[in-house]
Write a protein that holds these residues in place. Structure first.
Motif: not given
Length: 423
Positions: A171-195
């Motif tokens: 999350q920290q690095l995604s914010m630094l790189t201005s990634s739009s994905s990390v701001r999406r609730q669906g993406y955050q859920a999917a990232f945790t889903h894979e963990r």
């Protein structure tokens, strides 16, 4: 997910080694700097041996994670809630026995962990990244020993795989790189889903190695599916839905059952942690030596791994969104024609399917909310295929003490819990 071709990485590393042996001190200095940079944002995964993004310090994790649990225990005492053996001597002894066997064969067996039993009537267990595992009393009551072992293995696996540290760093690095994905609730859920999927994978192996039935995890999620459905259209899922989780853990169990010795720890457990039918721990044949090409290799392997995880999460986000959209379209094609009271806590519904795609795995649900904001879900599984233009009856039952009179006082709506195209 496609495997990553490491050939270019090896060639690049070889070129740098050649330059360093030729006495290029400047490049050696640069490579050492790259190596230190990689070390600051990554770690070697305990399970796979590969580099993963993580700026977490294990000692700090233990301190912070344990502080959270200990603060919770202080509140339990203040509220005069009993814990551990005071709560239930039988269930606590049972928990400790199961925990000791699972933890003893885990990747973190050298750390001193402690199970905690708390008084909750919900089906849950959790860790906070430290050395405690907290288990709700209701979970112990509902599950067999093999099933409790599956839950404990899954929770320990989260810490073994450093999922908290990975998520925070990502999350920290995604914010630094201005990634739009990390701001999406669906993406955050999917990232945790894979963990969660990875924790299931590790946990199923732990069960087998510790002498507990590896199929137990699948039985848990099969029951949950029958009782709760999948709720595909209600929200983005940060855990695999029950039906998928049951199927995937069943497949995993089939691959590790060869290591299962009922009631006994497999004598080859420590060896099988690194090399088994689920993974082969990566042995770094080309050592990452700072100043000798190791910096370049470390940076590239970290970047490639992070990109692969990012793409994996995006694919899962898209998959979930597509499935939810399909279920929503089915919901729009379902028409409620009739409701008939059967008893004080059951009723029959008649549905007419106006869609043009045959369906399988249809699950209908009713979502109700009382005046205090508490939600209730009632689901019914339709057996067989639902054809276009078909009418079918489903009987809903309430086994939680509610009645139809109470239900009439709540906000309630029907929904399609799940459905798949029939082949």
């Amino acid at each position: 997910m496609k495997s990553i071709n490491r050939y270019p990485l090896r060639i690049l590393s070889l070129l740098f080694v050649t330059l360093f042996l030729s006495g290029c001190q400047a490049l050696q200095s640069i490579d050492k700097g790259l190596y230190n940079a990689a070390e600051s944002v990554s770690e070697t995964d305990r399970v796979t041996g590969q580099r993963t993004l993580s700026m977490a310090d294990r000692n700090a994790q233990i301190s912070q994670g344990n502080a959270a649990v200990e603060q919770m225990l202080v509140k339990e005492k203040q509220q005069k809630r009993k814990v551990d053996a005071e709560l239930s001597r039988t269930q606590y002894r049972r928990l400790v026995t199961i925990f000791d066997r699972i933890h003893g064969i885990s990747h973190l067996s050298r750390e001193r962990w402690q199970p905690v039993l708390i008084d909750r009537d919900s089906f849950n267990a959790f860790t906070t990244g430290g050395t405690y595992i907290v288990v709700h009393l209701e979970l112990m009551k509902q599950l067999s020993d093999d099933e409790v072992a599956a839950v404990i293995g899954h929770e320990i696996a989260h810490t073994v795989a450093n999922h908290v540290g990975e998520r925070q760093t990502h999350q920290q690095l995604s914010m630094l790189t201005s990634s739009s994905s990390v701001r999406r609730q669906g993406y955050q859920a999917a990232f945790t889903h894979e963990r969660e999927r990875e924790a299931d994978k590790i946990g199923v192996l732990y069960s087998a190695l510790a002498g507990y039935d590896p199929y137990a995890s699948s039985r848990i999620w099969s029951r949950q599916y029958q009782q709760q459905g999948n709720a595909r259209s209600l929200f983005a899922h940060d855990h695999p839905v029950n039906a998928e989780r049951a199927a995937e853990t069943r497949q995993l169990a089939g691959k590790v059952k060869q290591y299962y010795m009922p009631g006994k720890i497999n004598p080859r457990a420590s060896e099988l942690l690194d090399n088994n039918s689920l993974w082969q721990k990566r042995q770094n044949q080309h050592a990452e030596t700072a100043g000798q090409g190791g910096g370049v290799a470390a940076i590239l392997t970290t970047a490639i791994g992070a990109y692969a995880e990012h793409q994996q999460a995006k694919q899962e986000e898209y998959r979930q969104a597509s499935q939810a959209q399909f279920v929503k379209s089915v919901e729009q094609a379902m028409q409620l024609e009739k409701q008939t009271k059967l008893t004080n806590n059951s009723w029959q519904t008649r549905w007419y399917y106006r869609g043009n795609i045959p369906l399988k795995g249809v699950v209908m649900g009713l979502l109700a909310q009382d005046a205090k904001g508490k939600n209730y879900r009632y689901i019914v599984h339709q057996k067989g295929t639902v054809k276009p233009g078909q009418r079918f009856d489903l009987v809903f039952k309430m086994s939680d003490g509610n009645t139809l009179d109470k239900l009439e006082q709540m906000k309630a709506r029907y929904y399609v819990d799940d459905a798949l195209p029939a082949k």
